[in-house]
Design a protein around this motif. Structure first.
Motif, PDB file in Angstrom:
ATOM      1  N   PRO A  43       3.491 -15.767  63.714  1.00 14.59           N
ATOM      2  CA  PRO A  43       4.149 -14.474  63.500  1.00 14.59           C
ATOM      3  C   PRO A  43       5.033 -14.430  62.244  1.00 14.59           C
ATOM      4  O   PRO A  43       5.309 -13.365  61.719  1.00 14.59           O
ATOM      5  CB  PRO A  43       5.021 -14.292  64.742  1.00 14.59           C
ATOM      6  N   ARG A  44       5.438 -15.595  61.767  1.00 10.46           N
ATOM      7  CA  ARG A  44       6.325 -15.638  60.599  1.00 10.46           C
ATOM      8  C   ARG A  44       5.601 -15.212  59.315  1.00 10.46           C
ATOM      9  O   ARG A  44       6.215 -14.615  58.422  1.00 10.46           O
ATOM     10  CB  ARG A  44       6.878 -17.040  60.433  1.00 10.46           C
ATOM     11  N   LEU A  45       4.324 -15.517  59.214  1.00 14.46           N
ATOM     12  CA  LEU A  45       3.574 -15.284  57.980  1.00 14.46           C
ATOM     13  C   LEU A  45       2.160 -14.858  58.330  1.00 14.46           C
ATOM     14  O   LEU A  45       1.489 -15.517  59.123  1.00 14.46           O
ATOM     15  CB  LEU A  45       3.533 -16.585  57.154  1.00 14.46           C
ATOM     16  N   THR A  46       1.700 -13.765  57.714  1.00 14.17           N
ATOM     17  CA  THR A  46       0.326 -13.332  57.952  1.00 14.17           C
ATOM     18  C   THR A  46      -0.599 -13.941  56.902  1.00 14.17           C
ATOM     19  O   THR A  46      -0.145 -14.404  55.847  1.00 14.17           O
ATOM     20  CB  THR A  46       0.198 -11.795  57.878  1.00 14.17           C
ATOM     21  N   VAL A  47      -1.878 -13.917  57.194  1.00 16.84           N
ATOM     22  CA  VAL A  47      -2.867 -14.430  56.235  1.00 16.84           C
ATOM     23  C   VAL A  47      -2.797 -13.633  54.941  1.00 16.84           C
ATOM     24  O   VAL A  47      -2.858 -14.201  53.841  1.00 16.84           O
ATOM     25  CB  VAL A  47      -4.286 -14.387  56.851  1.00 16.84           C
ATOM     26  N   ASN A  48      -2.639 -12.327  55.033  1.00 15.68           N
ATOM     27  CA  ASN A  48      -2.551 -11.502  53.819  1.00 15.68           C
ATOM     28  C   ASN A  48      -1.317 -11.841  52.996  1.00 15.68           C
ATOM     29  O   ASN A  48      -1.365 -11.848  51.761  1.00 15.68           O
ATOM     30  CB  ASN A  48      -2.566 -10.016  54.180  1.00 15.68           C
ATOM     31  N   GLU A  49      -0.205 -12.132  53.667  1.00 18.82           N
ATOM     32  CA  GLU A  49       0.994 -12.544  52.940  1.00 18.82           C
ATOM     33  C   GLU A  49       0.767 -13.882  52.241  1.00 18.82           C
ATOM     34  O   GLU A  49       1.169 -14.068  51.085  1.00 18.82           O
ATOM     35  CB  GLU A  49       2.193 -12.632  53.890  1.00 18.82           C
ATOM     36  N   ALA A  50       0.115 -14.808  52.927  1.00 17.50           N
ATOM     37  CA  ALA A  50      -0.185 -16.110  52.322  1.00 17.50           C
ATOM     38  C   ALA A  50      -1.094 -15.945  51.110  1.00 17.50           C
ATOM     39  O   ALA A  50      -0.870 -16.579  50.070  1.00 17.50           O
ATOM     40  CB  ALA A  50      -0.825 -17.039  53.348  1.00 17.50           C
ATOM     41  N   ARG A  51      -2.079 -15.086  51.235  1.00 15.92           N
ATOM     42  CA  ARG A  51      -2.968 -14.829  50.086  1.00 15.92           C
ATOM     43  C   ARG A  51      -2.193 -14.251  48.907  1.00 15.92           C
ATOM     44  O   ARG A  51      -2.419 -14.634  47.756  1.00 15.92           O
ATOM     45  CB  ARG A  51      -4.080 -13.863  50.495  1.00 15.92           C
ATOM     46  N   ALA A  52      -1.281 -13.335  49.189  1.00 16.03           N
ATOM     47  CA  ALA A  52      -0.482 -12.731  48.120  1.00 16.03           C
ATOM     48  C   ALA A  52       0.414 -13.773  47.451  1.00 16.03           C
ATOM     49  O   ALA A  52       0.595 -13.757  46.226  1.00 16.03           O
ATOM     50  CB  ALA A  52       0.357 -11.588  48.679  1.00 16.03           C
ATOM     51  N   ILE A  53       0.951 -14.686  48.238  1.00 19.75           N
ATOM     52  CA  ILE A  53       1.789 -15.754  47.685  1.00 19.75           C
ATOM     53  C   ILE A  53       0.972 -16.635  46.748  1.00 19.75           C
ATOM     54  O   ILE A  53       1.394 -16.951  45.633  1.00 19.75           O
ATOM     55  CB  ILE A  53       2.432 -16.581  48.815  1.00 19.75           C
ATOM     56  N   VAL A  54      -0.219 -17.028  47.188  1.00 24.45           N
ATOM     57  CA  VAL A  54      -1.077 -17.879  46.350  1.00 24.45           C
ATOM     58  C   VAL A  54      -1.509 -17.123  45.095  1.00 24.45           C
ATOM     59  O   VAL A  54      -1.456 -17.668  43.986  1.00 24.45           O
ATOM     60  CB  VAL A  54      -2.307 -18.384  47.142  1.00 24.45           C
ATOM     61  N   ALA A  55      -1.893 -15.871  45.235  1.00 25.39           N
ATOM     62  CA  ALA A  55      -2.313 -15.078  44.070  1.00 25.39           C
ATOM     63  C   ALA A  55      -1.168 -14.945  43.068  1.00 25.39           C
ATOM     64  O   ALA A  55      -1.376 -15.078  41.856  1.00 25.39           O
ATOM     65  CB  ALA A  55      -2.803 -13.708  44.519  1.00 25.39           C
ATOM     66  N   GLY A  56       0.037 -14.711  43.570  1.00 27.77           N
ATOM     67  CA  GLY A  56       1.186 -14.601  42.686  1.00 27.77           C
ATOM     68  C   GLY A  56       1.480 -15.911  41.956  1.00 27.77           C
ATOM     69  O   GLY A  56       1.794 -15.914  40.770  1.00 27.77           O
ATOM     70  N   HIS A  57       1.352 -17.002  42.679  1.00 27.53           N
ATOM     71  CA  HIS A  57       1.587 -18.315  42.057  1.00 27.53           C
ATOM     72  C   HIS A  57       0.539 -18.587  40.975  1.00 27.53           C
ATOM     73  O   HIS A  57       0.883 -19.039  39.874  1.00 27.53           O
ATOM     74  CB  HIS A  57       1.552 -19.414  43.123  1.00 27.53           C
ATOM     75  N   LEU A  58      -0.712 -18.311  41.268  1.00 30.75           N
ATOM     76  CA  LEU A  58      -1.768 -18.546  40.281  1.00 30.75           C
ATOM     77  C   LEU A  58      -1.592 -17.654  39.057  1.00 30.75           C
ATOM     78  O   LEU A  58      -1.799 -18.101  37.924  1.00 30.75           O
ATOM     79  CB  LEU A  58      -3.138 -18.339  40.917  1.00 30.75           C
ATOM     80  N   ALA A  59      -1.188 -16.425  39.279  1.00 27.23           N
ATOM     81  CA  ALA A  59      -0.939 -15.517  38.145  1.00 27.23           C
ATOM     82  C   ALA A  59       0.216 -16.050  37.298  1.00 27.23           C
ATOM     83  O   ALA A  59       0.171 -16.008  36.054  1.00 27.23           O
ATOM     84  CB  ALA A  59      -0.646 -14.117  38.642  1.00 27.23           C
ATOM     85  N   ASP A  60       1.244 -16.559  37.959  1.00 28.11           N
ATOM     86  CA  ASP A  60       2.396 -17.114  37.244  1.00 28.11           C
ATOM     87  C   ASP A  60       1.997 -18.307  36.375  1.00 28.11           C
ATOM     88  O   ASP A  60       2.513 -18.482  35.278  1.00 28.11           O
ATOM     89  CB  ASP A  60       3.478 -17.526  38.245  1.00 28.11           C
ATOM     90  N   LEU A  61       1.062 -19.101  36.855  1.00 31.09           N
ATOM     91  CA  LEU A  61       0.627 -20.272  36.087  1.00 31.09           C
ATOM     92  C   LEU A  61      -0.044 -19.892  34.769  1.00 31.09           C
ATOM     93  O   LEU A  61      -0.003 -20.652  33.804  1.00 31.09           O
ATOM     94  CB  LEU A  61      -0.344 -21.119  36.917  1.00 31.09           C
ATOM     95  N   ALA A  62      -0.642 -18.723  34.725  1.00 36.00           N
ATOM     96  CA  ALA A  62      -1.364 -18.301  33.532  1.00 36.00           C
ATOM     97  C   ALA A  62      -0.451 -17.595  32.521  1.00 36.00           C
ATOM     98  O   ALA A  62      -0.860 -17.352  31.393  1.00 36.00           O
ATOM     99  CB  ALA A  62      -2.519 -17.387  33.914  1.00 36.00           C
ATOM    100  N   GLU A  63       0.767 -17.260  32.926  1.00 39.25           N
ATOM    101  CA  GLU A  63       1.668 -16.537  32.020  1.00 39.25           C
ATOM    102  C   GLU A  63       2.408 -17.469  31.114  1.00 39.25           C
ATOM    103  O   GLU A  63       2.712 -18.566  31.398  1.00 39.25           O
ATOM    104  CB  GLU A  63       2.664 -15.701  32.818  1.00 39.25           C
TER     105      GLU A  63
END
Length: 63
Positions: A43-63
């Protein structure tokens, strides 16, 4: 072109100045932590939230 006025980063490329070995370890630690949260306390974290976290991290790596 994105609203930022900059072209999108090349997929699969680290931003200049990033250390590949260090970023690999950081990503691994992030994924480990997300897996623990998703399995131990769903209940603390949804799969969609986890996906958004990973996507944000990967985007940050490219900046």
């Amino acid at each position: 072109m994105p609203r930022s006025g900059r072209p999108p980063p090349a997929l699969g490329r680290l931003a200049e100045g990033r250390d590949q070995a260090l970023e690999s370890r950081r990503l691994h630690a992030l994924l480990d932590g997300l897996v623990i949260q998703l399995t131990a306390d769903p209940p603390r974290l949804t799969v969609n939230e986890a996906r958004a976290i990973v996507a944000g991290h990967l985007a940050d790596l490219a900046e």
